[in-house]
Design an enzyme around this catalytic site. Sequence first.
Site, PDB file in Angstrom:
ATOM      1  N   LYS A 173       0.878  -0.954  -0.101  1.00  0.00           N
ATOM      2  CA  LYS A 173       0.080   0.169   0.017  1.00  0.00           C
ATOM      3  C   LYS A 173       0.959   1.174  -0.074  1.00  0.00           C
ATOM      4  CE  LYS A 173      -3.886  -1.808   2.606  1.00  0.00           C
ATOM      5  NZ  LYS A 173      -4.772  -1.640   1.881  1.00  0.00           N
TER       6      LYS A 173
ATOM      7  N   ARG B  12     -10.341 -11.375   1.978  1.00  0.00           N
ATOM      8  CA  ARG B  12     -11.207 -12.594   1.427  1.00  0.00           C
ATOM      9  C   ARG B  12     -10.731 -13.891   1.254  1.00  0.00           C
ATOM     10  NH1 ARG B  12     -11.428  -9.215  -4.325  1.00  0.00           N
ATOM     11  NH2 ARG B  12     -11.217  -7.364  -3.009  1.00  0.00           N
TER      12      ARG B  12
END
Length: 491
Positions: free
Chosen positions: A266, A340
């Site tokens: 990120k 996920r």
Amino acid sequence: MKITFDSCKGKMKGLVLAPVFEKGGVPERLKQEDPNGFIAKAMKADAFKGKEGQLCVVFLPDLRVILVGAGDKAKADARTFEKIGGRIAAIAKPLKRETLMICTSGVKEVSLPGTHVAAELAFGFGLGAYSFDVYKEKKEDDVPIEEVIISGPDPEAAQKAFEPLAAILDGVYETRDLVSEPSNMMTPSEFVDVAESIKIKGFDTDVLDAKQMKKLGMNLVLGVGQGSAHEPYLLIVKYMKGKKGDAPLLLVGKGVCFDSGGISLKPGRDMGDMKYDMAGAAAVLGTMMSIAKMGLKTNVVAVMPLVENMPSGSALKPGDVVQSMSGKTVEILNTDAEGRLILGDAVWYGQEKFKPDTVIDLATLTGAIHYSVGSEYAGLFTTDDALADQLKTAADETVMDHVWRLPLHENYDKLLHSDIADMANLASSPEAGSSTAAHFIGRFIQPDVKWAHLDIASMAWTKKDLPCAPKGATGFGVQLLTRFILNTRVS
Ligand code: BES
Ligand code: MN
Ligand code: ZN
């Protein structure tokens, strides 16, 4: 902080905060303390009408009175009193009093079924009074609030009505504490330690370490965790006080103790926020604590995959293929879509092991949810209309755990196509990013199991003070899930 209820027959002293409805006049109880009618005069001088947001401070010889506008009486419900309680906490905090009193005389006449004004005020006060100052030097003039006395005519009834709310409050505090901790403190193993230190009847913990997960083939959890110096864990909390043989509710919470993005790193800006990427797991744990404290007759199991997503020589790389516990293979196109992955294995494990009829997962899953619904709602994804309604009903019973249903669609699901594996962890198009993320989890839900996914990425943390949540961790999910369980799953 102690919250007590008292009829306050004697003289009042110290600081009294009193909510007052519009056109409510001076609360009867306060008139007794004010034979000279100073409060009425102050209200007039300040043009205090009891409107929401209005305040009026009155200095009596032995008493400081703060009147707090409570708005339109006709519109008041349980949530109104919670919000007022939260507002009173925000007003009281900087005043540095060890004890204070909340006088319910100006709002008590409202009688709504299931609403106990004093108890709701106390609950809201508790929610608003939270602070996390573990790492701040104690200063001499720091005076934390030690005791809040809520005055009203029937303290026993108030205390009784407050009991379940106090259990919810404890769960919210636990969740906020966990989420507020920085990631160097709240590692996966520390999270497990916190859960194991909770001693309540019926609240049973179980833990799988990396070796045990390896045996079960939970390679999605292990894959996300493999770049970190901290070992991943699967935390399980069982609460089986319902009917024997009744299929449990399965709660699953995303527990990424820090999400750097991994090799798909990120940007540095705001990366520190990613310490709260375990808020789903924290909310699920807080909920288990609340229902256990209430002693509810219900079966609920919680599964929390706990990992840290870090870049390193051993980390997952874009393009890698990993086989999940379900047997399905996943091509990792972006290591930052890690939530996920761990949820896929966690919901699969939970279904195989506990045979639930319903699965609800909570996750700070996508940045995209912020663009869809901002900080007003968590995204709710489910194909089950009844479950959606039940969650919406429970959400509407809270001040801030609100949900908005968003779509699932087979064409979103198709975007998870991979050329070399059963699916990719990143959709081939950025459209409907929160929905495609939900679909990824949906691929691990077994036939005939009801399932709802809550994307809480924009709700778990607040950058500004809210009526019942000071800046920081909100504890989102505890109130919602506890009320959902109370409404629908108690025998
Ligand atoms: N933990 C983040 C989502 C998030 C973002 C939570 C902001 C709270 C605040 C999640 O793991 C993530 O990185 N999601 C990616 C997915 C993308 C790579 C498909 C995102 O939303 O950018
Ligand atoms: Mn991520
Ligand atoms: Zn994440």
